[in-house]
Design a protein around this motif. Structure first.
Motif: not given
Lengths: 112, 115
Positions: A28-32, A70-80, A92-103
């Motif tokens: 339920n983290h806002d930041a990714m 979606k809050k739960e998902s943050f896909p990354l596309t590596v382009t050519s 990684a994600s964290s509750i907010g952008t100044l909070d502890e990050q989890f990987f």
């Protein structure tokens, strides 16, 4: 169990192909975040998102794209357009952008 | 430009020894500093987060200190064990001139605790 999942664990790409790396969290983290790790270098920030439908470029965003529909998902596309994509990618994600990050466990991308 | 330096790059110690890992940063205008450990081929595990207003944080055998004025943080590991063997990374968080956030990582100290 709460946590961050990344898939796949290993990914092989041919030159000229786009590939998408998955990152899902049930904390339920806002930041990714997306980072890239290369041998002998510190982690470098590619993109981050503070909230759904919003994201900001990091230090090395060129050749990458993201979405945050979606809050739960943050896909990354590596382009050519990414000249040297072979690396270890960490989400990684964290509750907010100044909070502890989890990987997440990471995805190792290799360009053949 | 903010830089984060971790010295030494590698360290070997006998089991049971108390040890200190160092993290230096050039710009003292940081929001916080976070310590992580990383096992080979794995993601990062968060150890401690110190806010800019704090001087230290403790968790079990770990104690992290922060001296913003001198641009230094130390991670103290008491009574080291072979299971502590890993790479330890520090990262600082600050605001960029563009208004976005910057997250800057050091290259880590690779620790080996010998049984």
């Amino acid at each position: 169990d709460g946590g961050i999942t990344q898939s796949p664990k290993y990914l092989f790409r041919k030159e000229g192909q786009n590939v998408t790396l998955s990152c899902e969290q049930n904390l339920n983290h806002d930041a990714m975040y997306w980072y890239r790790q290369d041998p002998g270098q510190g982690l470098r920030l590619i993109y981050y998102s503070q909230i759904v439908n919003d994201f900001q470029k990091g230090d090395i965003a060129e050749g990458y794209s993201v979405s945050r529909e979606k809050k739960e998902s943050f896909p990354l596309t590596v382009t050519s357009a990414q000249k040297n994509p072979t690396a270890f990618y960490l989400c990684a994600s964290s509750i907010g952008t100044l909070d502890e990050q989890f990987f997440g466990p990471g995805t190792r991308l290799t360009v053949l | 430009k903010q830089e984060v330096t971790q010295i030494p790059a590698a360290l070997s110690v006998p089991e049971g020894e108390n040890l200190v890992l160092n993290c230096s940063f050039t710009d003292s205008a940081i929001y916080n500093l976070q310590w992580f450990r990383q096992d080979p081929g794995k993601g990062l595990t968060s150890l401690l987060l110190i806010q800019s207003s704090q001087r230290e944080q403790t968790s079990g055998r770990l104690n992290a200190s922060l001296d913003k004025s001198s641009g230094r943080s130390t991670l103290y590991i008491a009574a080291s064990q072979p299971g502590d063997s890993a790479t330890y990374l520090c990262a600082v968080r600050r605001r960029a001139t563009s208004g976005t956030y910057k997250y800057i990582f050091g290259t880590g100290t690779r620790l080996k605790v010998l049984a």
